[in-house]
Design a protein around this motif. Sequence first.
Motif, PDB file in Angstrom:
ATOM      1  N   PRO A 109     -60.638 -90.471 -35.822  1.00 18.10           N
ATOM      2  CA  PRO A 109     -59.680 -89.527 -35.251  1.00 18.10           C
ATOM      3  C   PRO A 109     -58.408 -89.366 -36.065  1.00 18.10           C
ATOM      4  CG  PRO A 109     -59.611 -91.615 -34.069  1.00 18.10           C
ATOM      5  CD  PRO A 109     -60.736 -91.720 -35.059  1.00 18.10           C
ATOM      6  N   SER A 110     -58.299 -90.057 -37.178  1.00 21.49           N
ATOM      7  CA  SER A 110     -57.111 -90.006 -38.023  1.00 21.49           C
ATOM      8  C   SER A 110     -56.700 -88.568 -38.341  1.00 21.49           C
ATOM      9  CB  SER A 110     -57.375 -90.756 -39.329  1.00 21.49           C
ATOM     10  OG  SER A 110     -56.420 -90.448 -40.312  1.00 21.49           O
ATOM     11  N   GLU A 111     -55.397 -88.328 -38.296  1.00 21.96           N
ATOM     12  CA  GLU A 111     -54.869 -87.024 -38.703  1.00 21.96           C
ATOM     13  C   GLU A 111     -55.217 -86.738 -40.168  1.00 21.96           C
ATOM     14  OE1 GLU A 111     -50.477 -84.807 -38.850  1.00 21.96           O
ATOM     15  OE2 GLU A 111     -50.605 -87.000 -38.896  1.00 21.96           O
ATOM     16  N   TYR A 112     -55.243 -87.814 -40.974  1.00 23.40           N
ATOM     17  CA  TYR A 112     -55.496 -87.676 -42.401  1.00 23.40           C
ATOM     18  C   TYR A 112     -56.941 -88.027 -42.749  1.00 23.40           C
ATOM     19  CZ  TYR A 112     -50.434 -87.472 -43.279  1.00 23.40           C
ATOM     20  OH  TYR A 112     -49.105 -87.114 -43.306  1.00 23.40           O
ATOM     21  N   ILE A 113     -57.499 -87.261 -43.674  1.00 21.27           N
ATOM     22  CA  ILE A 113     -58.764 -87.591 -44.332  1.00 21.27           C
ATOM     23  C   ILE A 113     -58.477 -87.620 -45.832  1.00 21.27           C
ATOM     24  CG2 ILE A 113     -61.164 -86.962 -44.733  1.00 21.27           C
ATOM     25  CD1 ILE A 113     -60.635 -87.632 -41.807  1.00 21.27           C
ATOM     26  N   HIS A 114     -58.835 -88.712 -46.491  1.00 23.89           N
ATOM     27  CA  HIS A 114     -58.579 -88.856 -47.931  1.00 23.89           C
ATOM     28  C   HIS A 114     -59.814 -88.372 -48.691  1.00 23.89           C
ATOM     29  CE1 HIS A 114     -57.033 -90.449 -51.647  1.00 23.89           C
ATOM     30  NE2 HIS A 114     -56.054 -91.099 -51.059  1.00 23.89           N
ATOM     31  N   ILE A 115     -59.596 -87.510 -49.696  1.00 29.76           N
ATOM     32  CA  ILE A 115     -60.737 -86.973 -50.453  1.00 29.76           C
ATOM     33  C   ILE A 115     -60.754 -87.457 -51.901  1.00 29.76           C
ATOM     34  CG2 ILE A 115     -61.075 -84.970 -48.989  1.00 29.76           C
ATOM     35  CD1 ILE A 115     -59.311 -84.649 -52.361  1.00 29.76           C
ATOM     36  N   GLY A 116     -59.913 -88.416 -52.247  1.00 26.83           N
ATOM     37  CA  GLY A 116     -59.912 -88.935 -53.605  1.00 26.83           C
ATOM     38  C   GLY A 116     -59.303 -87.943 -54.570  1.00 26.83           C
ATOM     39  N   GLY A 117     -60.137 -87.336 -55.408  1.00 23.43           N
ATOM     40  CA  GLY A 117     -59.656 -86.344 -56.358  1.00 23.43           C
ATOM     41  C   GLY A 117     -59.189 -86.920 -57.677  1.00 23.43           C
ATOM     42  N   ASP A 118     -59.378 -88.215 -57.885  1.00 26.90           N
ATOM     43  CA  ASP A 118     -58.873 -88.858 -59.096  1.00 26.90           C
ATOM     44  C   ASP A 118     -59.960 -88.979 -60.153  1.00 26.90           C
ATOM     45  OD1 ASP A 118     -60.151 -90.734 -57.312  1.00 26.90           O
ATOM     46  OD2 ASP A 118     -59.551 -92.314 -58.696  1.00 26.90           O
ATOM     47  N   GLU A 119     -59.529 -89.126 -61.382  1.00 26.88           N
ATOM     48  CA  GLU A 119     -60.397 -89.457 -62.515  1.00 26.88           C
ATOM     49  C   GLU A 119     -61.669 -88.603 -62.530  1.00 26.88           C
ATOM     50  OE1 GLU A 119     -59.120 -94.125 -63.148  1.00 26.88           O
ATOM     51  OE2 GLU A 119     -60.793 -93.680 -61.803  1.00 26.88           O
ATOM     52  N   VAL A 120     -61.466 -87.301 -62.641  1.00 26.59           N
ATOM     53  CA  VAL A 120     -62.592 -86.366 -62.622  1.00 26.59           C
ATOM     54  C   VAL A 120     -62.875 -85.875 -64.041  1.00 26.59           C
ATOM     55  CG1 VAL A 120     -63.514 -84.227 -61.656  1.00 26.59           C
ATOM     56  CG2 VAL A 120     -61.932 -85.631 -60.297  1.00 26.59           C
ATOM     57  N   PRO A 121     -63.883 -86.423 -64.724  1.00 27.30           N
ATOM     58  CA  PRO A 121     -64.253 -85.899 -66.044  1.00 27.30           C
ATOM     59  C   PRO A 121     -64.930 -84.541 -65.870  1.00 27.30           C
ATOM     60  CG  PRO A 121     -65.764 -87.634 -65.390  1.00 27.30           C
ATOM     61  CD  PRO A 121     -64.720 -87.563 -64.328  1.00 27.30           C
ATOM     62  N   LYS A 122     -64.513 -83.575 -66.652  1.00 30.90           N
ATOM     63  CA  LYS A 122     -64.944 -82.192 -66.399  1.00 30.90           C
ATOM     64  C   LYS A 122     -65.919 -81.674 -67.455  1.00 30.90           C
ATOM     65  CE  LYS A 122     -60.583 -81.383 -63.988  1.00 30.90           C
ATOM     66  NZ  LYS A 122     -60.072 -82.749 -64.159  1.00 30.90           N
ATOM     67  N   ASP A 123     -66.505 -82.568 -68.238  1.00 31.86           N
ATOM     68  CA  ASP A 123     -67.433 -82.133 -69.276  1.00 31.86           C
ATOM     69  C   ASP A 123     -68.630 -81.392 -68.697  1.00 31.86           C
ATOM     70  OD1 ASP A 123     -65.888 -83.167 -71.316  1.00 31.86           O
ATOM     71  OD2 ASP A 123     -66.860 -85.131 -71.238  1.00 31.86           O
ATOM     72  N   HIS A 124     -69.126 -81.857 -67.561  1.00 32.91           N
ATOM     73  CA  HIS A 124     -70.272 -81.182 -66.936  1.00 32.91           C
ATOM     74  C   HIS A 124     -69.916 -79.744 -66.577  1.00 32.91           C
ATOM     75  CE1 HIS A 124     -72.693 -84.958 -65.510  1.00 32.91           C
ATOM     76  NE2 HIS A 124     -72.256 -85.086 -66.749  1.00 32.91           N
ATOM     77  N   TRP A 125     -68.748 -79.552 -66.032  1.00 33.70           N
ATOM     78  CA  TRP A 125     -68.325 -78.202 -65.647  1.00 33.70           C
ATOM     79  C   TRP A 125     -68.174 -77.299 -66.866  1.00 33.70           C
ATOM     80  CZ3 TRP A 125     -63.929 -79.443 -61.575  1.00 33.70           C
ATOM     81  CH2 TRP A 125     -64.535 -79.854 -60.377  1.00 33.70           C
ATOM     82  N   LYS A 126     -67.750 -77.890 -67.964  1.00 33.91           N
ATOM     83  CA  LYS A 126     -67.547 -77.080 -69.171  1.00 33.91           C
ATOM     84  C   LYS A 126     -68.847 -76.498 -69.693  1.00 33.91           C
ATOM     85  CE  LYS A 126     -63.433 -79.585 -70.778  1.00 33.91           C
ATOM     86  NZ  LYS A 126     -62.881 -80.479 -71.825  1.00 33.91           N
TER      87      LYS A 126
END
Length: 640
Positions: free
Chosen positions: A347-364
């Motif tokens: 029920p927490s008001e907050y949900i943590h989604i991380g978002g750190d250390e994302v290497p983007k080579d796959h997206w490239k």
Amino acid sequence: MKKQLWMIVLSCLCLGTAQAQKSNIPSIIPNPASIELLNGQFILNEEVYIIAKDEISRKSASIFNDFLQKQYHLSLPITEQDQEGSTIKLNLTSNTEKPEAYHLKVENDGITISGDHSGIFYGLQSTLQLISYNGTQLIVPAINIQDEPEFAYRGIMLDVSRHFFEVDQIKKMIDLMAYFKFNKMHWHLTEDQGWRLEIKKYPKLTEISAWRDSTIIGQYYDFKPFIYDGVKHGGYYTQEEAKEVVKYAAERMITVIPEIELPGHSSAALAAYPEFGSFDMDGDKPEDSKPLSGSIMAMKENGEPYDNDLNTQVPGFWGVHPNIYGVKEETFQFLEDVLTEVMEIFPSEYIHIGGDEVPKDHWKTSPISQRLIKKEKLADEHELQSYFVTRMEKFLNENGRKLIGWDEILEGGLAPNATVMSWRGEKGGIAAAKMSHDVIMTPNSHMYFDHYQAEDKTTEPLAIGGFLPLEKVYSYSPIPESLSSEEQKFILGVQANLWTEYIATTNKMEYHLFPRALALSEVAWTNGNNKNFKEFSEDRLPTRLAELEQMEVFYRVPEADVQITKDAKTGRHKVNITSFVKGSKIYYTVDGHKADQTANLYRGAFLSPFTGTDQDNLILNYIIVTPKGRQSNQFSVTIE
């Protein structure tokens, strides 16, 4: 008779109040805002009633009783009705201006605690810390305390993805957090090395993603190729178990904030569901696309991908992995499904989604990713990550929740309503506050409790690196001076992070947390004007450490305070050693040998064998042995 003997043992440990009266500093951690010592004392025995007139207050009283029963073999009756004689009265007040504040007054005939539900709970915790044994009775000194927290967010993050901890272990940690007035437990539930929460719509997350076949031995940098232990490791919490933890924490005024990592640190999830990765499985992959765009690319110890990259194992080594979620609609639907079940549990008001250390080579190299960048008129892959996070935030906001992310979510543009958790120093938090976004300070310089606690790392158990001693934790101020008074309002509070790459047991978890968590409790709760490390370490910490040992907490025995001065008469060095654990013994040598329990027993200040001018400097080696026989690490100080 058994109870009487047990009380005698307690008298050796519970001397904090008597010492507090001598020094006028009560042994309460975190240090309260205002304290007035009064005359007299309150006797705590079976005839004392706790008066609690609402259900939540009665639950707090029951938790108070649980502690009394475990530590003192005493249980007090709880009633809704006013009583004659000695009582502990819990007065529920409406305190919207100062939530979590409490007023604790101890007089000869009773104790009164006033506040909102959190305030009553915290007043009871302070009362527990004031209890001592005078040889015949449990007593609480007459005192008047007005107290309130400095910060609304006072948290500790526990990573259970690298190493799994059972529900009972989590509950013990929650009990200790509550005792020292923390109110947020950030539960890091997903990572490259393990997925720890049951999601009923996607059963392979617990069938496959929750388990790894093996884990590397030693430090990440010790061996290349890696050496593995060959032991299967894993586990997960059923939804009912997670709800049990949430309820248990809520009763102790702690909100559990779950973290579901995205778009990076996703190897474990993608091992079970590779179709949600950045591999273009719709047949639209160009012939010249590089292998890097294929599937999730978990690697063997030699750096080569597994042969069957669509059936990849959960990796057993640390570091930043290239495996990230794709930006297909199917992936977003998967994550929304997951978060929907998460929100039903937490029920927490907050949900943590991380978002750190994302290497983007796959997206490239992914045509789908590049088409989306073009369609949405994004500048690059950094803005694509911002697009990803913003979509997740919109979904959470539509469901009445708020998003927290690590400070990398600033890259490419911050999602409109996001709260930033600043871990790479304070820079990200400062930037977010200047943009009028809420911030939680958790810089790795002061708040990473997986770091070593001694400069000489050979004296410490294996850790990830760094050096974070007790005093440095205590010195931290969550409010950056570079912020204006208006911008400072966006700093919600502070959090320590316990990453568990090298923490696989409860004892080691507690070794890394304590006593640094006690220092953090004053950083988070106590106004800066009432903070003083010397008073904390000498007047408040010794009693609490002896108590932690009685509670069977495997804390790290901290270095003693070693004072070296010149003796005016002889010119020799005078050495004074003060342990921060009440009732402990110190054994020492100055002859170059390591100290053990056959060495000199420290009985008071001593003079070194020479003046320091007629030969090289001496090395003082010493160990500390606690009342229950725990031995500290080997400590060394140069006498010069």
